[in-house]
Design a protein around this motif. Structure first.
Motif, PDB file in Angstrom:
ATOM      1  N   ASP A  14      87.627 106.050  13.840  1.00 40.27           N
ATOM      2  CA  ASP A  14      86.536 105.132  13.484  1.00 40.27           C
ATOM      3  C   ASP A  14      87.029 103.692  13.475  1.00 40.27           C
ATOM      4  O   ASP A  14      86.295 102.768  13.833  1.00 40.27           O
ATOM      5  CB  ASP A  14      85.975 105.477  12.093  1.00 40.27           C
ATOM      6  CG  ASP A  14      84.921 106.578  12.172  1.00 40.27           C
ATOM      7  OD1 ASP A  14      84.631 107.032  13.290  1.00 40.27           O
ATOM      8  OD2 ASP A  14      84.411 106.981  11.110  1.00 40.27           O
ATOM      9  N   HIS A  49      86.044 107.657   4.002  1.00 35.88           N
ATOM     10  CA  HIS A  49      86.807 106.980   5.059  1.00 35.88           C
ATOM     11  C   HIS A  49      87.883 106.073   4.478  1.00 35.88           C
ATOM     12  O   HIS A  49      88.205 105.035   5.031  1.00 35.88           O
ATOM     13  CB  HIS A  49      85.865 106.163   5.946  1.00 35.88           C
ATOM     14  CG  HIS A  49      84.995 107.011   6.824  1.00 35.88           C
ATOM     15  ND1 HIS A  49      84.062 107.875   6.321  1.00 35.88           N
ATOM     16  CD2 HIS A  49      84.937 107.137   8.179  1.00 35.88           C
ATOM     17  CE1 HIS A  49      83.451 108.489   7.327  1.00 35.88           C
ATOM     18  NE2 HIS A  49      83.964 108.064   8.456  1.00 35.88           N
ATOM     19  N   HIS A 108      90.486 111.097  11.962  1.00 36.66           N
ATOM     20  CA  HIS A 108      89.086 110.667  11.985  1.00 36.66           C
ATOM     21  C   HIS A 108      88.975 109.185  11.617  1.00 36.66           C
ATOM     22  O   HIS A 108      88.296 108.409  12.292  1.00 36.66           O
ATOM     23  CB  HIS A 108      88.261 111.506  11.006  1.00 36.66           C
ATOM     24  CG  HIS A 108      86.821 111.069  10.927  1.00 36.66           C
ATOM     25  ND1 HIS A 108      85.800 111.827  11.435  1.00 36.66           N
ATOM     26  CD2 HIS A 108      86.243 109.948  10.411  1.00 36.66           C
ATOM     27  CE1 HIS A 108      84.659 111.184  11.245  1.00 36.66           C
ATOM     28  NE2 HIS A 108      84.897 110.047  10.619  1.00 36.66           N
ATOM     29  N   HIS A 132      85.820 113.273  17.610  1.00 30.77           N
ATOM     30  CA  HIS A 132      86.699 113.413  16.451  1.00 30.77           C
ATOM     31  C   HIS A 132      87.405 114.762  16.492  1.00 30.77           C
ATOM     32  O   HIS A 132      88.606 114.856  16.230  1.00 30.77           O
ATOM     33  CB  HIS A 132      85.894 113.292  15.157  1.00 30.77           C
ATOM     34  CG  HIS A 132      85.539 111.888  14.800  1.00 30.77           C
ATOM     35  ND1 HIS A 132      86.490 110.905  14.677  1.00 30.77           N
ATOM     36  CD2 HIS A 132      84.350 111.297  14.556  1.00 30.77           C
ATOM     37  CE1 HIS A 132      85.889 109.764  14.351  1.00 30.77           C
ATOM     38  NE2 HIS A 132      84.590 109.972  14.279  1.00 30.77           N
ATOM     39  N   ASP A 171      82.879 112.602   7.931  1.00 34.34           N
ATOM     40  CA  ASP A 171      81.459 112.344   8.198  1.00 34.34           C
ATOM     41  C   ASP A 171      80.537 113.321   7.460  1.00 34.34           C
ATOM     42  O   ASP A 171      79.327 113.340   7.711  1.00 34.34           O
ATOM     43  CB  ASP A 171      81.175 112.369   9.701  1.00 34.34           C
ATOM     44  CG  ASP A 171      81.520 111.034  10.354  1.00 34.34           C
ATOM     45  OD1 ASP A 171      81.786 110.067   9.617  1.00 34.34           O
ATOM     46  OD2 ASP A 171      81.527 110.951  11.594  1.00 34.34           O
ATOM     47  N   ARG A 181      80.269 106.322   5.555  1.00 31.46           N
ATOM     48  CA  ARG A 181      81.464 105.556   5.896  1.00 31.46           C
ATOM     49  C   ARG A 181      81.940 104.687   4.737  1.00 31.46           C
ATOM     50  O   ARG A 181      82.231 103.522   4.901  1.00 31.46           O
ATOM     51  CB  ARG A 181      81.221 104.719   7.153  1.00 31.46           C
ATOM     52  CG  ARG A 181      82.504 104.576   7.973  1.00 31.46           C
ATOM     53  CD  ARG A 181      82.258 103.920   9.289  1.00 31.46           C
ATOM     54  NE  ARG A 181      81.750 104.838  10.282  1.00 31.46           N
ATOM     55  CZ  ARG A 181      80.959 104.479  11.270  1.00 31.46           C
ATOM     56  NH1 ARG A 181      80.540 103.250  11.379  1.00 31.46           N
ATOM     57  NH2 ARG A 181      80.585 105.366  12.154  1.00 31.46           N
TER      58      ARG A 181
HETATM   59 ZN   LIG Z   1      83.341 108.563  10.449  1.00 35.96          ZN
END
Ligand SMILES: [Zn+2]
Length: 273
Positions: free
Chosen positions: A181, A85, A177, A5, A50, A81
């Protein structure tokens, strides 16, 4: 995953802000110093989503303060998550960065003037996260902090005008990021806290079948790189990391006064057009 990341965050910053021929320069006005410092800040920002996980890179970065912060984020965002996110998560992180960017103290001293402590603190934290995640040194306890504090102090003294891009850097890092993901994992809840089932036309087997994009709990995934840690992921990451390193090095050489464009033109001249 942390290091990956961070590397994509740095690469994205170079691509968007540098004005060299290998970059897009979409976000104008960033100096060579800004390209270098911003790449590190953006690499750190690319770890922020995260921070919703108690065993992640960030949680262990500055105990016990970081542990408490991460526990708080975990609780507010609904767990790992989830909220961090999502589009809402990016907006919240950016708003916090913007708020902090206004934090300053007037020293009353003519030479020092007003010191932007908010961006300074953000720079220290984010760069330390990035250096830890990238594992550039074996020492992950002291060096990330001394390096990031040195960088923040140098910018505060020599280039305080750099900080205007701080909220943008945080936004870009978080977006990168989430995209990362999205292409490597079981997906991200982009519209959190809203949950949607896949639209009917996606489930319609006679139409275009896009149902695979829609995961449980309303997560959206485009797993072109397979599972995290896959060979495909590495094939993607090596050039991305290399690109970030070249971009940062280029900005550094510019800063040192080298005529990088002359070298570039010579390289380009080798290839027939
Ligand atoms: Zn993540």
């Amino acid at each position: 995953m942390g290091g990956n990341h961070a590397a994509t965050g740095a690469a994205a910053w170079v691509a968007v802000t540098a004005s060299t021929p290998i970059a897009f320069g979409w976000y104008p006005g960033v100096t060579d110093t800004g390209v270098i410092a911003g790449a590190l800040v953006c690499a750190g920002a690319a770890l922020l989503p995260d921070a919703d996980h108690h065993s992640g890179t960030i949680a262990n970065s500055l105990s016990p303060v970081s542990d408490v912060v991460v526990k708080g984020i975990e609780a507010v965002s609904g767990g790992h998550r989830k909220g961090t996110h999502s589009i809402l998560g990016v907006a919240v992180f950016t708003a916090i960065a913007w708020g902090l960017s206004l934090l300053s103290i007037d020293t009353g001293n003519e030479q020092l003037g007003t010191i932007l402590i908010g961006p300074g603190i953000m720079c220290v934290l984010l760069v330390a996260f990035a250096l830890k995640a990238l594992k550039i040194t074996r020492d992950t306890k002291i060096l990330p902090w001394t390096t990031s504090i040195t960088l923040a102090v140098l910018i505060a003294i020599f280039a305080p005008e750099e900080w205007y891009w701080m909220p943008f850097s945080v936004a870009l890092g978080c977006i990168v990021h989430i995209l990362g993901d999205m292409i490597t994992t079981a997906g991200v809840p982009l519209l959190w806290p809203l949950k949607f089932k896949s639209p009917y036309w996606m489930r319609n087997k006679r139409g275009i079948e896009l149902d695979w994009m829609w995961r449980s709990g309303g997560n959206i995934a485009i797993p072109i790189l397979g599972n995290a840690g896959s060979v495909r992921e590495w094939i993607f990451l090596v050039p991305v990391s290399l690109y970030a390193v070249v971009g940062i090095l280029w900005a550094f050489l510019n800063e040192m006064g080298y005529d990088t464009m002359a070298v570039w033109n010579q390289i380009v001249a080798i290839f027939p057009s």
